[in-house]
Design a protein around this motif. Sequence first.
Motif, PDB file in Angstrom:
ATOM      1  N   LEU A 144       0.810  -1.224   0.000  1.00 25.50           N
ATOM      2  CA  LEU A 144       0.000   0.000   0.000  1.00 25.50           C
ATOM      3  C   LEU A 144       0.845   1.276   0.000  1.00 25.50           C
ATOM      4  N   VAL A 145       2.164   1.112   0.004  1.00 29.46           N
ATOM      5  CA  VAL A 145       3.055   2.273  -0.022  1.00 29.46           C
ATOM      6  C   VAL A 145       3.133   2.835  -1.443  1.00 29.46           C
ATOM      7  N   LYS A 146       2.932   4.131  -1.569  1.00 30.33           N
ATOM      8  CA  LYS A 146       3.063   4.766  -2.877  1.00 30.33           C
ATOM      9  C   LYS A 146       4.538   4.983  -3.176  1.00 30.33           C
ATOM     10  N   PRO A 147       5.084   4.348  -4.232  1.00 30.92           N
ATOM     11  CA  PRO A 147       6.516   4.476  -4.524  1.00 30.92           C
ATOM     12  C   PRO A 147       6.904   5.907  -4.885  1.00 30.92           C
ATOM     13  N   LEU A 148       8.113   6.286  -4.514  1.00 33.09           N
ATOM     14  CA  LEU A 148       8.671   7.558  -4.947  1.00 33.09           C
ATOM     15  C   LEU A 148       9.204   7.380  -6.366  1.00 33.09           C
ATOM     16  N   ALA A 149       8.590   8.044  -7.328  1.00 34.99           N
ATOM     17  CA  ALA A 149       9.014   7.924  -8.734  1.00 34.99           C
ATOM     18  C   ALA A 149      10.228   8.803  -8.969  1.00 34.99           C
ATOM     19  N   LYS A 150      11.290   8.207  -9.529  1.00 41.38           N
ATOM     20  CA  LYS A 150      12.534   8.943  -9.760  1.00 41.38           C
ATOM     21  C   LYS A 150      13.022   8.734 -11.182  1.00 41.38           C
ATOM     22  N   ILE A 151      13.239   9.830 -11.889  1.00 43.10           N
ATOM     23  CA  ILE A 151      14.012   9.772 -13.134  1.00 43.10           C
ATOM     24  C   ILE A 151      15.400  10.256 -12.752  1.00 43.10           C
ATOM     25  N   GLN A 152      16.313   9.328 -12.573  1.00 39.72           N
ATOM     26  CA  GLN A 152      17.610   9.683 -12.004  1.00 39.72           C
ATOM     27  C   GLN A 152      18.395  10.584 -12.937  1.00 39.72           C
ATOM     28  N   VAL A 153      19.207  11.434 -12.331  1.00 36.64           N
ATOM     29  CA  VAL A 153      20.039  12.347 -13.114  1.00 36.64           C
ATOM     30  C   VAL A 153      21.055  11.525 -13.905  1.00 36.64           C
ATOM     31  N   SER A 154      21.199  11.842 -15.177  1.00 40.03           N
ATOM     32  CA  SER A 154      22.039  11.032 -16.056  1.00 40.03           C
ATOM     33  C   SER A 154      23.495  11.004 -15.611  1.00 40.03           C
ATOM     34  N   PHE A 155      24.032   9.795 -15.525  1.00 35.70           N
ATOM     35  CA  PHE A 155      25.468   9.551 -15.369  1.00 35.70           C
ATOM     36  C   PHE A 155      26.047  10.070 -14.055  1.00 35.70           C
ATOM     37  N   PHE A 156      25.222  10.287 -13.027  1.00 37.71           N
ATOM     38  CA  PHE A 156      25.767  10.642 -11.734  1.00 37.71           C
ATOM     39  C   PHE A 156      26.540   9.455 -11.167  1.00 37.71           C
ATOM     40  N   GLN A 157      27.494   9.757 -10.306  1.00 34.13           N
ATOM     41  CA  GLN A 157      28.338   8.710  -9.758  1.00 34.13           C
ATOM     42  C   GLN A 157      27.632   7.979  -8.612  1.00 34.13           C
ATOM     43  N   LEU A 158      28.327   6.974  -8.039  1.00 33.32           N
ATOM     44  CA  LEU A 158      27.716   6.104  -7.050  1.00 33.32           C
ATOM     45  C   LEU A 158      27.268   6.864  -5.795  1.00 33.32           C
ATOM     46  N   SER A 159      27.956   7.964  -5.479  1.00 35.14           N
ATOM     47  CA  SER A 159      27.591   8.751  -4.300  1.00 35.14           C
ATOM     48  C   SER A 159      26.161   9.279  -4.399  1.00 35.14           C
ATOM     49  N   TYR A 160      25.711   9.543  -5.618  1.00 36.96           N
ATOM     50  CA  TYR A 160      24.330  10.004  -5.844  1.00 36.96           C
ATOM     51  C   TYR A 160      23.334   8.970  -5.331  1.00 36.96           C
ATOM     52  N   TYR A 161      23.621   7.685  -5.584  1.00 36.85           N
ATOM     53  CA  TYR A 161      22.716   6.612  -5.168  1.00 36.85           C
ATOM     54  C   TYR A 161      22.873   6.302  -3.675  1.00 36.85           C
ATOM     55  N   ARG A 162      24.083   6.465  -3.145  1.00 35.64           N
ATOM     56  CA  ARG A 162      24.275   6.276  -1.708  1.00 35.64           C
ATOM     57  C   ARG A 162      23.467   7.310  -0.928  1.00 35.64           C
ATOM     58  N   LEU A 174      15.154   6.620   0.294  1.00 32.44           N
ATOM     59  CA  LEU A 174      14.720   5.246   0.533  1.00 32.44           C
ATOM     60  C   LEU A 174      14.299   5.046   1.990  1.00 32.44           C
ATOM     61  N   LYS A 175      15.044   5.636   2.923  1.00 32.14           N
ATOM     62  CA  LYS A 175      14.662   5.523   4.333  1.00 32.14           C
ATOM     63  C   LYS A 175      13.336   6.223   4.597  1.00 32.14           C
ATOM     64  N   ARG A 176      13.117   7.346   3.908  1.00 39.43           N
ATOM     65  CA  ARG A 176      11.904   8.128   4.143  1.00 39.43           C
ATOM     66  C   ARG A 176      10.682   7.528   3.463  1.00 39.43           C
ATOM     67  N   ASP A 177      10.835   7.148   2.168  1.00 44.90           N
ATOM     68  CA  ASP A 177       9.677   6.714   1.377  1.00 44.90           C
ATOM     69  C   ASP A 177       9.526   5.197   1.270  1.00 44.90           C
ATOM     70  N   LYS A 178      10.541   4.449   1.701  1.00 41.60           N
ATOM     71  CA  LYS A 178      10.521   2.989   1.764  1.00 41.60           C
ATOM     72  C   LYS A 178      10.620   2.291   0.408  1.00 41.60           C
ATOM     73  N   VAL A 179       9.968   2.847  -0.627  1.00 43.58           N
ATOM     74  CA  VAL A 179       9.983   2.216  -1.955  1.00 43.58           C
ATOM     75  C   VAL A 179      10.307   3.282  -3.000  1.00 43.58           C
ATOM     76  N   ILE A 180      11.276   2.996  -3.872  1.00 47.59           N
ATOM     77  CA  ILE A 180      11.632   3.915  -4.963  1.00 47.59           C
ATOM     78  C   ILE A 180      11.376   3.221  -6.294  1.00 47.59           C
ATOM     79  N   LYS A 181      10.727   3.931  -7.181  1.00 50.37           N
ATOM     80  CA  LYS A 181      10.452   3.431  -8.526  1.00 50.37           C
ATOM     81  C   LYS A 181      11.303   4.224  -9.511  1.00 50.37           C
ATOM     82  N   PHE A 182      12.358   3.570 -10.047  1.00 47.61           N
ATOM     83  CA  PHE A 182      13.242   4.218 -11.007  1.00 47.61           C
ATOM     84  C   PHE A 182      12.636   4.114 -12.407  1.00 47.61           C
ATOM     85  N   LEU A 183      12.507   5.257 -13.069  1.00 53.61           N
ATOM     86  CA  LEU A 183      12.023   5.284 -14.447  1.00 53.61           C
ATOM     87  C   LEU A 183      13.213   5.477 -15.383  1.00 53.61           C
TER      88      LEU A 183
END
Length: 375
Positions: A59-77, A84-93
């Motif tokens: 029942l959790v509404k996923p956080l929809a994310k169009i990730q910024v192109s070519f960002f490094q691993l720190s962006y995902y960390r 992820l801690k706040r919204d629990k579920v992330i939906k990458f487009l």
Amino acid sequence: MDERITVIVGSLQVMSTLDHNSYWNDSSNFRDIFDWETFVEVLKDGITIIDSLPPEYELVKPLAKIQVSFFQLSYYRDMRERELKRDKVIKFLQTNSRLANNVPLSTQKLRCQKMYDALKFRKDIEKLGKNLVERIRKNKKPYIALHLRYEKDMLAFTGCSHNLTMNEHEELTKMRYETNQWKEKKINAKVQRLHGKYPMTPREVAIFLEALGYPPDTQIYIVAGKIYGKDGIQSLKQKFLNLSTKLRLATKEELRPFMNSKNLLAAIDYVVALESDVFIHSYDGNMARALQGHRVYEGFRKTISPDRQKLVKLVDELDKGNITWAKFSYLVKSFHEKRIGGPKPRSTSLTQKSPKLEENFYANPFHGCICQHKV
């Protein structure tokens, strides 16, 4: 193929889906194309992939994310620690080609395992593709797989109208303006072509192959959908006699299970192109990049990447009579001596002005997926 959608929950990844709102508007999904059981099994020690959201997150509404192109691993960390801690579920487009190119080796190894060991097509797709390869090779001669991206959607997207009629140009322009997800609408066609941002025309491809020294009886498998324009593929047929496609090599009965899906048909082409003696692409699309990288991983199989910017200028000079055929052929060969898919370190942000200009990891996984001492 359509862009992928990935859902992350905690440390789990939900089985990927495909975007059905893209231009292709294809209803097929990940399981329809790929051997998902092999995918899960091969990756089980590196990442846990689940079939659907756990009950506590349904029942959790996923956080929809169009990730910024070519960002490094720190962006995902950072995203993991915050969103992820706040919204629990992330939906990458749109996860087809936007991920960082250069990441720590441990992450790169997992990516390599996912791309080349885990991601396999459905068994019936692989079987038909291999059968087509056997039919092409029945006379024991090598063949070229030519990714001829001179299709209506790509021409409209890039603004290409070279050698097309005015009616065709207007049709492509109308299509570009009516396709909402294509952001660039007003395109200077002449400038685009001279900058090498067009797919090569069938005629330009024919001249290119002839200049490289391929004889008229060369076997060529066309990796493409319907070629656009009133002249279609005729200019290529006039110079090269042995052209084939999946529609010519396979029976109607064999193709029937796949005919309603462009993704499935593209998968068959991918299998045939991967096994070819030479792969040539007329434009740097996602499929072409994936095949380039896969062929590098498979042992640096010969892959010719045309320098479109130099080629169109040479073709224009040839057409004007400013250079001889001998000079044209010499220049084409010299420009492409090092563009044949051999070991070449991938360019990074250290050598480019922007990460977006880096060479795509999927087009060149060397050395991240390949031990340098084995080359």
